[in-house]
Design a protein around this motif. Structure first.
Motif, PDB file in Angstrom:
ATOM      1  N   ILE A  12      66.846  32.862  58.835  1.00 44.35           N
ATOM      2  CA  ILE A  12      66.814  33.970  57.887  1.00 44.35           C
ATOM      3  C   ILE A  12      67.390  33.514  56.549  1.00 44.35           C
ATOM      4  O   ILE A  12      68.457  32.904  56.500  1.00 44.35           O
ATOM      5  CB  ILE A  12      67.628  35.174  58.416  1.00 44.35           C
ATOM      6  CG1 ILE A  12      67.067  35.659  59.747  1.00 44.35           C
ATOM      7  CG2 ILE A  12      67.665  36.293  57.401  1.00 44.35           C
ATOM      8  CD1 ILE A  12      65.710  36.305  59.663  1.00 44.35           C
ATOM      9  N   GLN A  13      66.651  33.794  55.466  1.00 45.27           N
ATOM     10  CA  GLN A  13      67.079  33.447  54.112  1.00 45.27           C
ATOM     11  C   GLN A  13      67.189  34.715  53.282  1.00 45.27           C
ATOM     12  O   GLN A  13      66.380  35.629  53.430  1.00 45.27           O
ATOM     13  CB  GLN A  13      66.050  32.525  53.450  1.00 45.27           C
ATOM     14  CG  GLN A  13      65.719  31.281  54.239  1.00 45.27           C
ATOM     15  CD  GLN A  13      66.858  30.298  54.264  1.00 45.27           C
ATOM     16  OE1 GLN A  13      67.529  30.109  53.261  1.00 45.27           O
ATOM     17  NE2 GLN A  13      67.065  29.665  55.407  1.00 45.27           N
ATOM     18  N   LYS A  14      68.193  34.767  52.407  1.00 42.47           N
ATOM     19  CA  LYS A  14      68.325  35.873  51.467  1.00 42.47           C
ATOM     20  C   LYS A  14      67.501  35.522  50.225  1.00 42.47           C
ATOM     21  O   LYS A  14      67.757  34.517  49.582  1.00 42.47           O
ATOM     22  CB  LYS A  14      69.797  36.065  51.100  1.00 42.47           C
ATOM     23  CG  LYS A  14      70.145  37.464  50.659  1.00 42.47           C
ATOM     24  CD  LYS A  14      71.622  37.592  50.433  1.00 42.47           C
ATOM     25  CE  LYS A  14      72.257  38.250  51.639  1.00 42.47           C
ATOM     26  NZ  LYS A  14      73.648  38.614  51.391  1.00 42.47           N
ATOM     27  N   VAL A  15      66.500  36.351  49.901  1.00 43.19           N
ATOM     28  CA  VAL A  15      65.521  36.028  48.865  1.00 43.19           C
ATOM     29  C   VAL A  15      65.356  37.205  47.923  1.00 43.19           C
ATOM     30  O   VAL A  15      65.333  38.362  48.360  1.00 43.19           O
ATOM     31  CB  VAL A  15      64.152  35.709  49.522  1.00 43.19           C
ATOM     32  CG1 VAL A  15      63.081  35.538  48.492  1.00 43.19           C
ATOM     33  CG2 VAL A  15      64.260  34.476  50.380  1.00 43.19           C
ATOM     34  N   ARG A  16      65.254  36.902  46.610  1.00 44.28           N
ATOM     35  CA  ARG A  16      64.896  37.937  45.632  1.00 44.28           C
ATOM     36  C   ARG A  16      63.378  38.042  45.605  1.00 44.28           C
ATOM     37  O   ARG A  16      62.694  37.065  45.348  1.00 44.28           O
ATOM     38  CB  ARG A  16      65.418  37.565  44.250  1.00 44.28           C
ATOM     39  CG  ARG A  16      66.918  37.761  44.091  1.00 44.28           C
ATOM     40  CD  ARG A  16      67.465  37.077  42.856  1.00 44.28           C
ATOM     41  NE  ARG A  16      66.570  37.062  41.722  1.00 44.28           N
ATOM     42  CZ  ARG A  16      66.627  37.908  40.687  1.00 44.28           C
ATOM     43  NH1 ARG A  16      67.519  38.859  40.667  1.00 44.28           N
ATOM     44  NH2 ARG A  16      65.785  37.787  39.686  1.00 44.28           N
ATOM     45  N   ALA A  17      62.858  39.246  45.887  1.00 41.72           N
ATOM     46  CA  ALA A  17      61.405  39.423  45.984  1.00 41.72           C
ATOM     47  C   ALA A  17      60.969  40.665  45.225  1.00 41.72           C
ATOM     48  O   ALA A  17      61.764  41.581  44.993  1.00 41.72           O
ATOM     49  CB  ALA A  17      61.002  39.541  47.445  1.00 41.72           C
ATOM     50  N   MET A  18      59.688  40.670  44.857  1.00 40.93           N
ATOM     51  CA  MET A  18      59.101  41.840  44.207  1.00 40.93           C
ATOM     52  C   MET A  18      58.637  42.819  45.282  1.00 40.93           C
ATOM     53  O   MET A  18      57.807  42.487  46.126  1.00 40.93           O
ATOM     54  CB  MET A  18      57.905  41.422  43.352  1.00 40.93           C
ATOM     55  CG  MET A  18      58.258  40.598  42.139  1.00 40.93           C
ATOM     56  SD  MET A  18      59.228  41.479  40.930  1.00 40.93           S
ATOM     57  CE  MET A  18      57.985  42.514  40.207  1.00 40.93           C
ATOM     58  N   VAL A  19      59.177  44.048  45.234  1.00 40.76           N
ATOM     59  CA  VAL A  19      58.784  45.095  46.167  1.00 40.76           C
ATOM     60  C   VAL A  19      58.462  46.342  45.352  1.00 40.76           C
ATOM     61  O   VAL A  19      59.345  46.894  44.680  1.00 40.76           O
ATOM     62  CB  VAL A  19      59.911  45.398  47.185  1.00 40.76           C
ATOM     63  CG1 VAL A  19      59.496  46.522  48.115  1.00 40.76           C
ATOM     64  CG2 VAL A  19      60.281  44.153  47.956  1.00 40.76           C
ATOM     65  N   ASN A  20      57.205  46.773  45.378  1.00 44.42           N
ATOM     66  CA  ASN A  20      56.744  47.933  44.601  1.00 44.42           C
ATOM     67  C   ASN A  20      57.055  47.788  43.110  1.00 44.42           C
ATOM     68  O   ASN A  20      57.483  48.741  42.452  1.00 44.42           O
ATOM     69  CB  ASN A  20      57.342  49.235  45.139  1.00 44.42           C
ATOM     70  CG  ASN A  20      56.896  49.521  46.555  1.00 44.42           C
ATOM     71  OD1 ASN A  20      55.799  49.165  46.938  1.00 44.42           O
ATOM     72  ND2 ASN A  20      57.752  50.140  47.339  1.00 44.42           N
ATOM     73  N   GLY A  21      56.896  46.571  42.577  1.00 48.20           N
ATOM     74  CA  GLY A  21      57.103  46.319  41.157  1.00 48.20           C
ATOM     75  C   GLY A  21      58.550  46.152  40.746  1.00 48.20           C
ATOM     76  O   GLY A  21      58.847  45.991  39.571  1.00 48.20           O
TER      77      GLY A  21
END
Length: 63
Positions: free
Chosen positions: A33-42
């Motif tokens: 498991i990695q902690k990631v900054r991701a785009m979710v609903n813009g």
């Protein structure tokens, strides 16, 4: 950090270590498991995701 992927729900599994003499002891397998900054609903959100979801492109990383 929880050992659960927020995308696919992959979590910790349990089973046995089995020795040559067939003695069994309990053990667990944990996902990567990695902690990631991701785009979710813009919007940018920090997610706990497994490396399988990262590699297969199920999420879009935020820069």
């Amino acid at each position: 950090m929880a050992n659960v992927c927020e995308i696919c729900g992959k979590g910790e599994r349990s089973g046995f270590n089995v020795s040559h003499s067939h003695l069994k002891t309990k053990r667990t397998w944990k996902p990567n498991i990695q902690k990631v900054r991701a785009m979710v609903n813009g919007k940018v959100k920090q997610l706990n995701t497994c490396t399988r979801c990262l590699r297969s492109g199920k999420i879009q990383r935020a820069m």
